[in-house]
Design an enzyme around this catalytic site. Structure first.
Site, PDB file in Angstrom:
ATOM      1  N   CYS A   2      83.806 132.286  73.638  1.00 54.96           N
ATOM      2  CA  CYS A   2      83.938 133.668  74.104  1.00 54.96           C
ATOM      3  C   CYS A   2      83.709 134.624  72.936  1.00 54.96           C
ATOM      4  O   CYS A   2      83.736 134.251  71.781  1.00 54.96           O
ATOM      5  CB  CYS A   2      85.345 133.863  74.651  1.00 54.96           C
ATOM      6  SG  CYS A   2      85.771 132.625  75.883  1.00 54.96           S
ATOM      7  N   ARG A  27      75.610 135.381  73.209  1.00 57.87           N
ATOM      8  CA  ARG A  27      76.398 134.134  73.255  1.00 57.87           C
ATOM      9  C   ARG A  27      76.536 133.613  74.674  1.00 57.87           C
ATOM     10  O   ARG A  27      76.969 132.490  74.885  1.00 57.87           O
ATOM     11  CB  ARG A  27      77.802 134.360  72.683  1.00 57.87           C
ATOM     12  CG  ARG A  27      77.843 134.837  71.246  1.00 57.87           C
ATOM     13  CD  ARG A  27      79.155 135.505  70.922  1.00 57.87           C
ATOM     14  NE  ARG A  27      80.259 134.595  70.954  1.00 57.87           N
ATOM     15  CZ  ARG A  27      80.851 134.112  69.864  1.00 57.87           C
ATOM     16  NH1 ARG A  27      80.425 134.472  68.683  1.00 57.87           N
ATOM     17  NH2 ARG A  27      81.865 133.286  69.946  1.00 57.87           N
ATOM     18  N   TRP A  75      83.272 132.923  78.206  1.00 60.76           N
ATOM     19  CA  TRP A  75      82.451 131.752  78.536  1.00 60.76           C
ATOM     20  C   TRP A  75      83.463 130.729  79.066  1.00 60.76           C
ATOM     21  O   TRP A  75      84.239 130.160  78.301  1.00 60.76           O
ATOM     22  CB  TRP A  75      81.735 131.228  77.294  1.00 60.76           C
ATOM     23  CG  TRP A  75      81.083 129.891  77.483  1.00 60.76           C
ATOM     24  CD1 TRP A  75      81.665 128.659  77.353  1.00 60.76           C
ATOM     25  CD2 TRP A  75      79.736 129.630  77.875  1.00 60.76           C
ATOM     26  NE1 TRP A  75      80.770 127.662  77.614  1.00 60.76           N
ATOM     27  CE2 TRP A  75      79.573 128.221  77.942  1.00 60.76           C
ATOM     28  CE3 TRP A  75      78.646 130.425  78.171  1.00 60.76           C
ATOM     29  CZ2 TRP A  75      78.375 127.621  78.281  1.00 60.76           C
ATOM     30  CZ3 TRP A  75      77.451 129.811  78.520  1.00 60.76           C
ATOM     31  CH2 TRP A  75      77.317 128.437  78.582  1.00 60.76           C
ATOM     32  N   ASN A 104      89.613 133.175  72.244  1.00 57.68           N
ATOM     33  CA  ASN A 104      88.455 132.281  72.162  1.00 57.68           C
ATOM     34  C   ASN A 104      88.994 130.949  71.669  1.00 57.68           C
ATOM     35  O   ASN A 104      89.662 130.881  70.644  1.00 57.68           O
ATOM     36  CB  ASN A 104      87.421 132.834  71.161  1.00 57.68           C
ATOM     37  CG  ASN A 104      86.212 131.915  71.037  1.00 57.68           C
ATOM     38  OD1 ASN A 104      85.901 131.184  71.970  1.00 57.68           O
ATOM     39  ND2 ASN A 104      85.552 131.933  69.891  1.00 57.68           N
ATOM     40  N   GLY A 105      88.756 129.864  72.431  1.00 61.00           N
ATOM     41  CA  GLY A 105      89.242 128.548  72.001  1.00 61.00           C
ATOM     42  C   GLY A 105      89.849 127.799  73.174  1.00 61.00           C
ATOM     43  O   GLY A 105      89.677 128.166  74.337  1.00 61.00           O
ATOM     44  N   GLU A 491      65.220 110.426  71.772  1.00 60.04           N
ATOM     45  CA  GLU A 491      65.586 111.827  71.564  1.00 60.04           C
ATOM     46  C   GLU A 491      64.898 112.388  70.322  1.00 60.04           C
ATOM     47  O   GLU A 491      64.419 113.524  70.329  1.00 60.04           O
ATOM     48  CB  GLU A 491      67.102 111.968  71.459  1.00 60.04           C
ATOM     49  CG  GLU A 491      67.600 113.359  71.142  1.00 60.04           C
ATOM     50  CD  GLU A 491      67.226 114.390  72.194  1.00 60.04           C
ATOM     51  OE1 GLU A 491      66.748 114.001  73.284  1.00 60.04           O
ATOM     52  OE2 GLU A 491      67.381 115.595  71.923  1.00 60.04           O
ATOM     53  N   LYS A 495      62.440 115.660  70.409  1.00 59.89           N
ATOM     54  CA  LYS A 495      62.662 116.830  69.556  1.00 59.89           C
ATOM     55  C   LYS A 495      61.409 117.145  68.747  1.00 59.89           C
ATOM     56  O   LYS A 495      60.998 118.303  68.635  1.00 59.89           O
ATOM     57  CB  LYS A 495      63.852 116.559  68.629  1.00 59.89           C
ATOM     58  CG  LYS A 495      65.189 116.696  69.324  1.00 59.89           C
ATOM     59  CD  LYS A 495      65.507 118.143  69.517  1.00 59.89           C
ATOM     60  CE  LYS A 495      66.428 118.503  70.635  1.00 59.89           C
ATOM     61  NZ  LYS A 495      66.154 117.969  71.956  1.00 59.89           N
ATOM     62  N   GLU A 498      58.644 118.587  71.157  1.00 59.90           N
ATOM     63  CA  GLU A 498      58.863 119.900  71.777  1.00 59.90           C
ATOM     64  C   GLU A 498      58.988 121.008  70.733  1.00 59.90           C
ATOM     65  O   GLU A 498      58.802 122.179  71.043  1.00 59.90           O
ATOM     66  CB  GLU A 498      60.074 119.887  72.693  1.00 59.90           C
ATOM     67  CG  GLU A 498      61.411 119.653  72.028  1.00 59.90           C
ATOM     68  CD  GLU A 498      62.564 119.735  73.033  1.00 59.90           C
ATOM     69  OE1 GLU A 498      62.451 120.399  74.063  1.00 59.90           O
ATOM     70  OE2 GLU A 498      63.608 119.128  72.753  1.00 59.90           O
ATOM     71  N   HIS A 514      54.708  94.138  71.361  1.00 56.87           N
ATOM     72  CA  HIS A 514      54.049  93.944  72.673  1.00 56.87           C
ATOM     73  C   HIS A 514      52.949  94.972  72.893  1.00 56.87           C
ATOM     74  O   HIS A 514      52.711  95.398  74.021  1.00 56.87           O
ATOM     75  CB  HIS A 514      55.112  94.008  73.783  1.00 56.87           C
ATOM     76  CG  HIS A 514      56.155  92.950  73.640  1.00 56.87           C
ATOM     77  ND1 HIS A 514      55.927  91.619  73.907  1.00 56.87           N
ATOM     78  CD2 HIS A 514      57.433  93.030  73.198  1.00 56.87           C
ATOM     79  CE1 HIS A 514      57.018  90.922  73.663  1.00 56.87           C
ATOM     80  NE2 HIS A 514      57.962  91.747  73.235  1.00 56.87           N
ATOM     81  N   LYS A 610      64.680 127.072  78.872  1.00 55.58           N
ATOM     82  CA  LYS A 610      65.985 126.489  78.553  1.00 55.58           C
ATOM     83  C   LYS A 610      66.523 125.692  79.740  1.00 55.58           C
ATOM     84  O   LYS A 610      67.134 124.662  79.572  1.00 55.58           O
ATOM     85  CB  LYS A 610      66.989 127.593  78.169  1.00 55.58           C
ATOM     86  CG  LYS A 610      68.356 127.053  77.782  1.00 55.58           C
ATOM     87  CD  LYS A 610      68.279 126.119  76.597  1.00 55.58           C
ATOM     88  CE  LYS A 610      69.582 125.439  76.310  1.00 55.58           C
ATOM     89  NZ  LYS A 610      69.452 124.325  75.333  1.00 55.58           N
TER      90      LYS A 610
HETATM   91  C1  AGP Z   1      65.924 119.261  75.527  1.00 49.56           C
HETATM   92  O1  AGP Z   1      65.659 119.644  74.188  1.00 49.56           O
HETATM   93  C2  AGP Z   1      64.985 119.917  76.492  1.00 49.56           C
HETATM   94  N1  AGP Z   1      64.999 121.330  76.337  1.00 49.56           N
HETATM   95  C3  AGP Z   1      65.093 119.409  77.921  1.00 49.56           C
HETATM   96  O2  AGP Z   1      64.663 118.079  77.893  1.00 49.56           O
HETATM   97  C4  AGP Z   1      66.500 119.434  78.606  1.00 49.56           C
HETATM   98  O3  AGP Z   1      67.343 118.498  78.003  1.00 49.56           O
HETATM   99  C5  AGP Z   1      66.293 119.046  80.075  1.00 49.56           C
HETATM  100  O4  AGP Z   1      65.495 120.029  80.683  1.00 49.56           O
HETATM  101  C6  AGP Z   1      67.601 118.882  80.851  1.00 49.56           C
HETATM  102  O5  AGP Z   1      68.287 120.099  80.854  1.00 49.56           O
HETATM  103  P1  AGP Z   1      69.815 120.110  81.423  1.00 49.56           P
HETATM  104  O6  AGP Z   1      70.624 119.268  80.515  1.00 49.56           O
HETATM  105  O7  AGP Z   1      70.215 121.552  81.416  1.00 49.56           O
HETATM  106  O8  AGP Z   1      69.768 119.528  82.821  1.00 49.56           O
END
Ligand code: AGP
Length: 615
Positions: A2, A27, A75, A104-105, A491, A495, A498, A514, A610
């Site tokens: 928050c 935020r 939040w 906040n917390g 992962e 990263k 993307e 393989h 996002k």
């Molecule tokens: C992760 O870096 C990406 N931006 C993307 O893969 C994300 O994790 C995916 O779209 C799932 O999002 P969510 O966790 O909000 O469902």
């Protein structure tokens, strides 16, 4: 997380506070409110949704001319994002509420405290832990000679993380504030003083700040500020620093990007995600994992984890712990594939939908399909009140705070914490032999992780910066891992793709022979996760296979290991599958530094959103 702001000065406080909250909007929040004393009477105005809704309400309040007040953007972590749960919360017996608090917390022992206050006759209007603090301060005041002593008494009863600010009718020109494991900064103006969770809230008025430490109380008036120890109320000497940041830099906490800030928030995120979920015991035995949200549901015969992207990788990692610690069979599904499949379920199975945003279209559609099949679904989300959280049969929240950067970092870390807790929780419910010893070990590691990461992250970043300069021209990368490190390799590859737009493939290390190993060339580097676990000897042989084909190797290893690779990257050793909490930020930082070295838009990578709320 928050946003909080307090003001004691010589200007109308309310418009200044609302503008301060607007500078904290980045935020993320779901409700907002202000509190002030005017004409000797406490006023609290709050609204669900955006600041505009709060301003609409304020426009109908008679001249708000108070020069002292507090403000908050919430939040949600405890309690739905509705007005009754918005801050400030009032403290005192019914009809005698003379103080208001913003917070906040997370207060870990709020249920115990609430039970005592209910027994003492206090009435509650909200489901929040903050309202418990409000009435606790009122109770403390009733037991003390001064408001300050009552305020301190109350905070000493609370366990957990808090940054709070309080106004009271008893001292209408004073703002009290305090911090424990949550940020709180004092702004020193001329004839006015501020307190806030983040510098942007008051940056236009002063650049002179005092960073408060845990266990410190602040008493602000227009002409004075003093910092006292929470436990002894002794004055504390504090130095005033001058901030040179502009507003944008201040919103990133001085970090160059939100992604970097959120990577460095991960120690705090682990602690916040654990808060209230590990039973405290005095006799040294392992406390239990506490997930009361799931107590009414049966232990599944099999779990189907459904997610996308980074959340899918967290699910793949969690599978190892759920099977190894709890003996629950797990399958992990990509939501966009699962939703168009047969979705066959056996009686006793359950599903978990993992989603930071709680709005990912494919994951939400998969959840609805599972429910149509009559299978219970648990939501594992970060955003309170999101669609997946609302439509699941039960929801557990990661409490990671808003994640601003499109690339998910701290969200995955918090998802892993919750999945580890879930494995321990099901192990205790299934009375798995040896579960207590595993739990004791796991809790010790999880409790140590924030300090381990806090200490390791700066050096990790330096190594990542050096490697990024050396490998930024690579056209492709392999990321390799075995067992619980395989999801981390996936992962790490995601990263890099993307953020830097470099092609990268995450692979199970044992799978290289393989076919994929045919790709290895001197200009096709490999990033291997080779931590000292039971599969290390296998990972080592896979690395040797890559080196035999002249492929350069960056290897995440633990101290004392000799691998003979081009780039041995030594990270702190953590026991068992929880070592993933150390490997994850290393790979996040590597991709961050590669993208930054290549001049990419780190926080808003091209083509990405996002939250993917469309198919
Ligand atoms: C992760 O870096 C990406 N931006 C993307 O893969 C994300 O994790 C995916 O779209 C799932 O999002 P969510 O966790 O909000 O469902």
């Amino acid at each position: 997380m928050c946003g909080i702001i307090g003001y004691a000065g010589n200007r109308p406080a309310v418009p200044l506070i609302v503008e301060g909250l607007r500078r904290l909007e980045y935020r993320g929040y779901d409700s907002a409110g202000v509190g002030f004393v005017q004409g000797g009477r406490l006023n609290v105005i709050k609204a669900e949704g955006r600041l505009a809704a709060l301003e609409e309400k304020l426009a109908h309040c008679p001249n708000t001319l108070a020069v002292t007040g507090i403000g908050h953007t919430r939040w949600a972590t405890h309690g739905a994002p509705v007005e009754r749960n918005a801050h400030p919360h009032c403290g005192g017996r019914s009809g005698q509420e003379h103080l208001a608090i913003i917070h906040n917390g997370i207060i870990e022992n709020y249920q115990e405290l609430k039970a005592d206050l209910l027994a003492a006759g206090y009435e509650f209007r909200s489901e929040t832990d903050t309202e418990v603090l409000a009435h606790l301060i009122a109770e403390g005041r009733a037991r003390s000679a001064s408001f300050l002593e009552g305020f301190a008494w109350a905070l000493r009863q609370a366990r957990g993380a808090y940054a709070v600010a309080v106004v009271t009718e008893e001292e209408p020109s004073v703002v009290y504030a305090a911090r424990m494991s949550a940020p709180l900064i004092l702004g020193v103006g001329v004839g006015e003083h501020f307190v806030a969770s983040d510098i942007p809230a008051f940056l236009p008025y002063t650049r002179d700040v005092v960073f408060l430490q845990d266990g410190e109380i602040v008493r602000l008036t227009d002409h004075s500020w003093e910092v006292l120890g929470l436990f002894d109320l002794a004055p504390r000497e504090k130095s005033v620093q001058t901030i040179q940041w502009d507003l944008q830099a201040a919103q990133r906490g001085g970090y160059k990007h939100f992604m970097l800030k959120e990577i460095f928030e991960q120690p705090r995120v682990i602690a916040d995600c654990l808060a209230g979920r590990v039973e405290e015991t005095s006799h040294g035995a392992a406390g239990r994992a506490l997930l009361p949200e799931l107590d009414a549901l049966p232990v599944p015969s099999r779990l189907r984890i459904i997610a996308c992207g980074t959340s899918y990788h967290a699910g793949l990692w969690g599978r190892h712990l759920l099977e190894q610690w709890a003996g629950v069979p797990v399958t992990v599904e990509i939501a966009s594939e699962f939703r168009y499949g047969e979705a066959l379920f056996e009686p006793g199975e359950m599903a978990i939908a993992i989603s930071q945003s709680g709005e990912t279209a494919d994951t939400l559609a998969a959840l609805r399909l599972v429910r149509e099949k009559g299978c219970p679904v648990i939501g594992l989300c970060n955003v309170v009140g999101s669609s997946i959280a609302r439509e699941a049969d039960a929801v557990i929240y990661t409490q990671a705070g808003p994640e601003i950067s499109v690339a998910s970092t701290k969200a995955m870390c918090s998802q892993m914490v919750l999945l580890a807790l879930l494995a321990l929780y099901y192990a205790q419910r299934r009375a798995v032999p040896g579960a207590e010893a595993v739990r004791a070990d796991a809790f010790r590691v999880l409790r140590d992780l924030p300090d381990i990461l806090e200490a390791a992250l700066p050096a990790m970043r330096e190594t990542a910066q050096r490697l990024a300069r050396a490998y930024a021209s690579a056209g492709s990368f392999f990321f390799l891992g075995r067992g619980p490190a395989y999801p981390l390799a996936l992962e790490g590859a995601l990263k890099l793709k993307e953020l830097s737009y470099i092609h990268a493939e995450g692979y199970a290390a044992g799978e290289m022979k393989h076919g994929p190993i045919a790709l290895i060339e001197p200009d096709f580097p490999t990033f291997a996760v080779a931590l000292s676990d039971n599969l290390f000897p296998k990972a080592k042989s896979n690395i040797i296979e890559v080196q035999a084909r002249r492929g350069p190797v960056i290897a995440l290893i633990n101290p004392g290991v000799e691998l003979g690779v081009e780039e041995p990257w030594v990270v702190p050793a953590v026991k068992g599958p929880l070592a993933g909490f150390v490997a994850l930020p290393a790979m996040q930082l590597f991709s961050y530094e590669m993208a930054d070295a290549l001049g990419k838009d780190v926080d808003q990578p091209r083509n990405l959103a996002k939250s993917v709320t469309v198919e």
